[in-house]
Scaffold this active site. Structure first.
Site, mmCIF file in Angstrom:
data_model
loop_
_atom_site.group_PDB
_atom_site.id
_atom_site.type_symbol
_atom_site.label_atom_id
_atom_site.label_comp_id
_atom_site.label_asym_id
_atom_site.label_seq_id
_atom_site.Cartn_x
_atom_site.Cartn_y
_atom_site.Cartn_z
ATOM 1 N N ASP A 1 -2.659 2.567 -6.108
ATOM 2 C CA ASP A 1 -1.660 2.570 -5.039
ATOM 3 C C ASP A 1 -1.686 1.324 -4.158
ATOM 4 O O ASP A 1 -1.141 1.319 -3.060
ATOM 5 C CB ASP A 1 -1.813 3.819 -4.165
ATOM 6 N N GLU A 2 -2.297 0.243 -4.636
ATOM 7 C CA GLU A 2 -2.354 -0.997 -3.856
ATOM 8 C C GLU A 2 -2.214 -2.208 -4.768
ATOM 9 O O GLU A 2 -2.750 -2.225 -5.873
ATOM 10 C CB GLU A 2 -3.683 -1.119 -3.116
ATOM 11 N N ASP B 1 0.857 -1.182 0.000
ATOM 12 C CA ASP B 1 0.000 0.000 0.000
ATOM 13 C C ASP B 1 0.897 1.238 0.000
ATOM 14 O O ASP B 1 1.642 1.479 0.950
ATOM 15 C CB ASP B 1 -0.895 -0.023 1.245
#
Length: 429
Positions: A116-117, A21
Site C-alpha cells: 500500500d505504499e 500511501d
C-alpha cells in the site's frame, strides 16, 4: 486540475518525490466490497484469542484507539462493536496492482515498498514540465475512482515525502516545497522519522534531543553511538538533505512465506503438514513470477522466541513444491526434536536460475548441505503427471481463489494460525 489552478502553484525546481500511501488499505477494500460496512469500525487482523494482531483498521476503528500491529485482544477491548475479518488477500493484491499500474502510467520511476505504499520520482525536466502537485492531485482522483483513497506527501527527498504523507489522513496532500524542508521537519518529534525506534528515542530524549531540529544539531559522537555508521545519514534526513534515489528494482532475491501459529506445534505430523502448506504457497508464488530456485530454507521461531534456520541445495532449480516439500521434511531433524515447541515456521527459496551471482538467503541460514537434497522422493514420482496437477491447481486457484482446492495436509492446521498478515509487497505479487 485546470490550467489556471496549475499557474497558481509556486514554481518547483529540483527533485520532486511523491510517497503515495493508500489509506487504511485492507479495511478500505473491505468497505468497498461490503457497502453495509461503510462508516463502521472494521478491523482486518488475526484472532483475538490466538495471538493475532491488527493488520489494519478503518478510520472509524481508529477513533477508538485501535492501531495497526496492535494485539487483537487489546483491539477487541477498545472497540468491542468492530466488524472483524481475516481479510481477502487475493482481492487486496488485485486492487494494489491496479493502483500501481496508475502510478507507473504517470512515471516509470516507481519504487513500491509495500502493498500500500510507493515512492515516485516526478522531478520536472525539460521534457516533463508538469507540476509535481498537479500530478499528485491527478493520482488521488484516479485512485479514488477505484473506490479507495490515498494520502500523498510531496518533497525533495524520500524521507521528507514519507513524513509528509502521514501528516493529513485520509486523502491528505501535504506539500513541502524546496527550501522549506528544515522549517517543516524541525518541530516534529524524533520518532516521526523512519529509523528512530523506541530504544533510540529513549537515548536521544535522555540527552535532550526531542525534535528533528534537535537531532539535526546533535553532537556527531552521540549520533554515532545511537545509530552507528548511519549517524550522519540520520542527520541528513533530519535536515531534509538526503538524496537517496527512487530505485526501480524488480529483481527478486527470494520467495518466501511464514506463518505464526495460535497454538505451538509440538508433534512432527503437525510440523510436516504446516511445512507442506507453506511450501505450496511458496511454489505458487515462484510459478507466478516465472522463477525457479536452487536453494530451500526453513526458518523456525520457538516458544522462547529464539530463531534458527537451515538450508539445503537442490540438484536442479525448481518451482515445484510437490518436489521440494519432501526435502523440507528431511530438514526438520536439524531444527526440531520431541519436546520442542514451534511458534512460527517459514519456507524460502533462493538462488534463482536467472541470477548470475549467488544471493544471500532471506533467513541468513548458516547450514548448507547438498548431500541430503536427494533423500526424499517427490510426492508424485511421475514428472509429467505432477506438472499437469500443479498447472490445473494453479488455474483453479487463479480463477476461484487460493482456498478452492486444498490437500489433506492443509486441513491439519486449519484454524491454528493467528490470521494476521504483513504488508510485505512480495506476498502479494
Amino acid at each position: 486540475m485546470s490550467d489556471s489552478e496549475n499557474i497558481l502553484l509556486p514554481p518547483w525546481e529540483g527533485p520532486a518525490i511523491l510517497l503515495v500511501d493508500l489509506d487504511a488499505f485492507f479495511a478500505s477494500v473491505e468497505q468497498l466490497d461490503h457497502p453495509a460496512w461503510r462508516g463502521k469500525p472494521v478491523i482486518v487482523g488475526g484472532d483475538a484469542d490466538a495471538r493475532g494482531v491488527v493488520s489494519t483498521c478503518s478510520y472509524e476503528a481508529r477513533a477508538f484507539g485501535v492501531r495497526s500491529a496492535m494485539a487483537s485482544a487489546l483491539a477487541r477491548q477498545l472497540c468491542p462493536e468492530a466488524i472483524w475479518t481475516r481479510g481477502h488477500f487475493h482481492r487486496y493484491r488485485e486492487v494494489s496492482a491496479a493502483i500501481m499500474a496508475i502510478l507507473r502510467d504517470e512515471t516509470p520511476h516507481v519504487q513500491q515498498v509495500s502493498i500500500d505504499e510507493a515512492f515516485m520520482d516526478v522531478s520536472p525536466t525539460a521534457v516533463n514540465t508538469e507540476h509535481p502537485v498537479a500530478i499528485a492531485r491527478r493520482i488521488q482522483d484516479r485512485v479514488a475512482a477505484l473506490g479507495v483513497t490515498c494520502s500523498i506527501g510531496v518533497g525533495v527527498s524520500k524521507s521528507v515525502a514519507k513524513i509528509a504523507s502521514d501528516r493529513d489522513k485520509p486523502r491528505g496532500l501535504t506539500v513541502v516545497y524546496p527550501g522549506t524542508e528544515q522549517a517543516f521537519l524541525a518541530p516534529l518529534p524524533v520518532r516521526t522519522m523512519s529509523g528512530v525506534g523506541a530504544a533510540a528515542e529513549k537515548v536521544l530524549k535522555a540527552h535532550g534531543i526531542r525534535t528533528l531540529g534537535d537531532l539535526a544539531a546533535a553532537d556527531t559522537a552521540l549520533l554515532k553511538r545511537v545509530f552507528g555508521k548511519n549517524g550522519e545519514m540520520m542527520r541528513e534526513r533530519a535536515l531534509g538533505a538526503d538524496r537517496s534515489p527512487v530505485v526501480v528494482d524488480d529483481e527478486v532475491k527470494s520467495v518466501s512465506n511464514e506463518v505464526t501459529f495460535a497454538e505451538d506445534l509440538t508433534d512432527r505430523e503437525s510440523i510436516e503438514a504446516a511445512l507442506a502448506t507453506i511450501a505450496a504457497k511458496v511454489g505458487r508464488r515462484l510459478r507466478r513470477k516465472g522463477l525457479t530456485g536452487r536453494t530451500i530454507a526453513i526458518k523456525v521461531r520457538y516458544d522462547d522466541r529464539s530463531v534458527h534456520s537451515v538450508q539445503r541445495q537442490l540438484p536442479t532449480p525448481t518451482d515445484d513444491d510437490l518436489a521440494f516439500t519432501p526435502v523440507l521434511r528431511t530438514m526438520i531433524d536439524d531444527l526440531w526434536e520431541p519436546g520442542m515447541k514451534i511458534r512460527l515456521l517459514g519456507v524460502a527459496v533462493t538462488h534463482f536460475e536467472t541470477e548470475e551471482n549467488s544471493q544471500e538467503s532471506l533467513f541468513d541460514a548458516s547450514l548448507f548441505d547438498a548431500s541430503k537434497a536427494d533423500e526424499a522422493a517427490p510426492l508424485i514420482e511421475d514428472d509429467v503427471k505432477r506438472r499437469r496437477l500443479i498447472e490445473n491447481l494453479d488455474a483453479l486457484r487463479d480463477r476461484f481463489g487460493d482456498d478452492t482446492v486444498r490437500f489433506g495436509f492443509e486441513l491439519r492446521n486449519q484454524g491454528n494460525t493467528t490470521g494476521s498478515s504483513s504488508k510485505n509487497v512480495e506476498d502479494y505479487k
